[in-house]
Motif scaffolding. Structure first.
Motif, PDB file in Angstrom:
ATOM      1  N   LEU A 142     -42.823  34.815 -29.892  1.00 50.77           N
ATOM      2  CA  LEU A 142     -43.965  35.674 -29.561  1.00 50.77           C
ATOM      3  C   LEU A 142     -44.475  36.431 -30.794  1.00 50.77           C
ATOM      4  O   LEU A 142     -45.675  36.699 -30.909  1.00 50.77           O
ATOM      5  CB  LEU A 142     -43.581  36.636 -28.435  1.00 50.77           C
ATOM      6  N   LYS A 143     -43.564  36.731 -31.733  1.00 50.51           N
ATOM      7  CA  LYS A 143     -44.004  37.311 -33.006  1.00 50.51           C
ATOM      8  C   LYS A 143     -44.811  36.283 -33.795  1.00 50.51           C
ATOM      9  O   LYS A 143     -45.848  36.605 -34.392  1.00 50.51           O
ATOM     10  CB  LYS A 143     -42.792  37.758 -33.831  1.00 50.51           C
ATOM     11  N   ASP A 144     -44.327  35.040 -33.801  1.00 48.88           N
ATOM     12  CA  ASP A 144     -45.036  33.971 -34.514  1.00 48.88           C
ATOM     13  C   ASP A 144     -46.434  33.748 -33.942  1.00 48.88           C
ATOM     14  O   ASP A 144     -47.379  33.479 -34.677  1.00 48.88           O
ATOM     15  CB  ASP A 144     -44.241  32.667 -34.441  1.00 48.88           C
ATOM     16  N   VAL A 145     -46.547  33.854 -32.620  1.00 46.30           N
ATOM     17  CA  VAL A 145     -47.854  33.680 -31.985  1.00 46.30           C
ATOM     18  C   VAL A 145     -48.848  34.700 -32.523  1.00 46.30           C
ATOM     19  O   VAL A 145     -49.982  34.357 -32.889  1.00 46.30           O
ATOM     20  CB  VAL A 145     -47.740  33.806 -30.452  1.00 46.30           C
ATOM     21  N   ARG A 146     -48.424  35.955 -32.593  1.00 46.05           N
ATOM     22  CA  ARG A 146     -49.341  37.003 -33.081  1.00 46.05           C
ATOM     23  C   ARG A 146     -49.662  36.820 -34.560  1.00 46.05           C
ATOM     24  O   ARG A 146     -50.767  37.144 -34.999  1.00 46.05           O
ATOM     25  CB  ARG A 146     -48.739  38.382 -32.823  1.00 46.05           C
ATOM     26  N   ASN A 147     -48.711  36.285 -35.315  1.00 50.45           N
ATOM     27  CA  ASN A 147     -48.955  36.070 -36.744  1.00 50.45           C
ATOM     28  C   ASN A 147     -49.842  34.846 -36.988  1.00 50.45           C
ATOM     29  O   ASN A 147     -50.716  34.861 -37.858  1.00 50.45           O
ATOM     30  CB  ASN A 147     -47.634  35.898 -37.492  1.00 50.45           C
ATOM     31  N   GLN A 148     -49.620  33.787 -36.221  1.00 46.29           N
ATOM     32  CA  GLN A 148     -50.348  32.539 -36.442  1.00 46.29           C
ATOM     33  C   GLN A 148     -51.698  32.493 -35.733  1.00 46.29           C
ATOM     34  O   GLN A 148     -52.588  31.771 -36.153  1.00 46.29           O
ATOM     35  CB  GLN A 148     -49.496  31.354 -35.973  1.00 46.29           C
ATOM     36  N   LYS A 149     -51.832  33.223 -34.640  1.00 47.69           N
ATOM     37  CA  LYS A 149     -53.059  33.232 -33.836  1.00 47.69           C
ATOM     38  C   LYS A 149     -53.548  31.808 -33.540  1.00 47.69           C
ATOM     39  O   LYS A 149     -54.659  31.412 -33.939  1.00 47.69           O
ATOM     40  CB  LYS A 149     -54.161  34.031 -34.530  1.00 47.69           C
ATOM     41  N   PRO A 150     -52.741  31.008 -32.855  1.00 50.71           N
ATOM     42  CA  PRO A 150     -53.138  29.625 -32.582  1.00 50.71           C
ATOM     43  C   PRO A 150     -54.411  29.535 -31.751  1.00 50.71           C
ATOM     44  O   PRO A 150     -54.699  30.412 -30.933  1.00 50.71           O
ATOM     45  CB  PRO A 150     -51.939  29.059 -31.814  1.00 50.71           C
ATOM     46  N   LEU A 151     -55.153  28.459 -31.962  1.00 50.03           N
ATOM     47  CA  LEU A 151     -56.345  28.172 -31.167  1.00 50.03           C
ATOM     48  C   LEU A 151     -55.909  27.293 -29.996  1.00 50.03           C
ATOM     49  O   LEU A 151     -55.336  26.214 -30.203  1.00 50.03           O
ATOM     50  CB  LEU A 151     -57.391  27.446 -32.013  1.00 50.03           C
ATOM     51  N   VAL A 152     -56.168  27.754 -28.789  1.00 44.72           N
ATOM     52  CA  VAL A 152     -55.744  27.020 -27.599  1.00 44.72           C
ATOM     53  C   VAL A 152     -56.964  26.614 -26.780  1.00 44.72           C
ATOM     54  O   VAL A 152     -57.760  27.458 -26.356  1.00 44.72           O
ATOM     55  CB  VAL A 152     -54.777  27.865 -26.745  1.00 44.72           C
ATOM     56  N   HIS A 153     -57.084  25.309 -26.562  1.00 43.09           N
ATOM     57  CA  HIS A 153     -58.187  24.744 -25.794  1.00 43.09           C
ATOM     58  C   HIS A 153     -57.791  24.693 -24.323  1.00 43.09           C
ATOM     59  O   HIS A 153     -56.781  24.088 -23.956  1.00 43.09           O
ATOM     60  CB  HIS A 153     -58.503  23.339 -26.313  1.00 43.09           C
TER      61      HIS A 153
END
Length: 276
Positions: free
Chosen positions: A13-24
């Motif tokens: 969940l930390k990685d998600v906030r750092n990476q800000k992935p684009l989700v379709h």
């Protein structure tokens, strides 16, 4: 408690906030706004593109694809298939939410086609939907699980999840009073949440979106599925504590608030996970 699993969820969940992935998200029009907002609260960039003229192109630049058949129509089926195939081609994770499978022949045939033509990484549904896909006797209540299926014991749910995960070679997540996640070898039960979540339209759809957000930042989709489900369950508990007595509208908004403030301390203090 699975300490190693909890640690991996917190790190992800930390990685998600750092990476800000684009989700379709090719999702349904009843819940599309909530799915977009809860992904933003998670730290994800959501995009909702369901026209065949661009859906595969959007998937091509995305980090994950979420397919949801909640408000099914012929126009978007082709977009789902095209996007799914593009995701498979580029090794982009695909999350499939087979909303209402078992309720109509149209949904049943569409679910079958998607599973035949697209390699799914995470299949998330309620007990009725997952039992139907498994070829087991099930009943549905529209897009909700039937009371009889919801009363299925944890042992039955574990067996269903394991068997289907092995059959489809994907992660299977059954959400309900107790959530079950399995890849066929590893299996966990998750006990966070509140009954009030069932009274808000789209909490299942939002959970699938959260799983997509998590999977967009990792190659371990088992942990990604757990992270998305745990986040929703804990958010529901937090919102119920703060807004439950006010009413459903405040509770719904409170879920998104809780996701936006989710952190490792909250998860460690509240998570209820059991490895099988």
């Amino acid at each position: 408690m699975g300490k190693e699993i909890v640690k991996k969820v917190c790190e992800l969940l930390k990685d998600v906030r750092n990476q800000k992935p684009l989700v379709h998200n090719i999702t349904n029009y009843v819940t599309v706004n909530d799915c977009a907002n809860i992904l933003l609260a998670m730290g994800v960039s959501p995009i909702m593109a369901d026209d065949i003229k661009e859906s595969a192109d959007i998937t091509k630049i995305s980090d994950a694809l979420v397919i949801n058949i909640g408000t099914l129509n012929e126009r978007t089926i082709e977009s789902m298939i095209a996007s799914g195939k593009k995701a498979n081609e580029l090794n982009i994770p695909v999350v499939f939410d087979p909303v209402g499978s078992g309720a109509s022949e149209f949904r049943n045939s569409t679910t079958k086609r998607i599973l035949e033509e697209v390699r799914i990484d995470v299949l998330r549904g309620n007990m009725s939907e997952i039992k139907f896909i498994s070829g087991l006797e099930s009943t549905t209540k529209g897009v909700d699980a039937s009371e009889s299926d919801m009363k299925s014991g944890n042992e039955e749910g574990i067996n269903v999840a394991k068997n289907l995960a092995n059959k489809l070679n994907c992660i299977v997540a059954i959400t309900g009073v107790t959530d079950i996640v399995s890849d066929g070898k590893r299996t966990v039960m998750l006990a966070n949440g509140t009954k009030m979540l069932a009274n808000v339209t789209g909490t299942g759809c939002m959970t699938s979106a959260l799983i997509g957000g998590a999977c967009g930042a990792t190659n371990d989709y088992f942990i990604g599925a757990i992270a998305g489900i745990v986040s929703m369950g804990i958010a529901g508990e937090i919102s119920f504590e703060k807004s439950g007595e006010i009413g459903l509208g405040s509770f719904r908004v409170g879920i998104i608030d809780a996701i936006s403030n989710m952190n490792s301390d909250v998860i460690i203090n509240m998570v209820k996970v059991q490895e099988i």
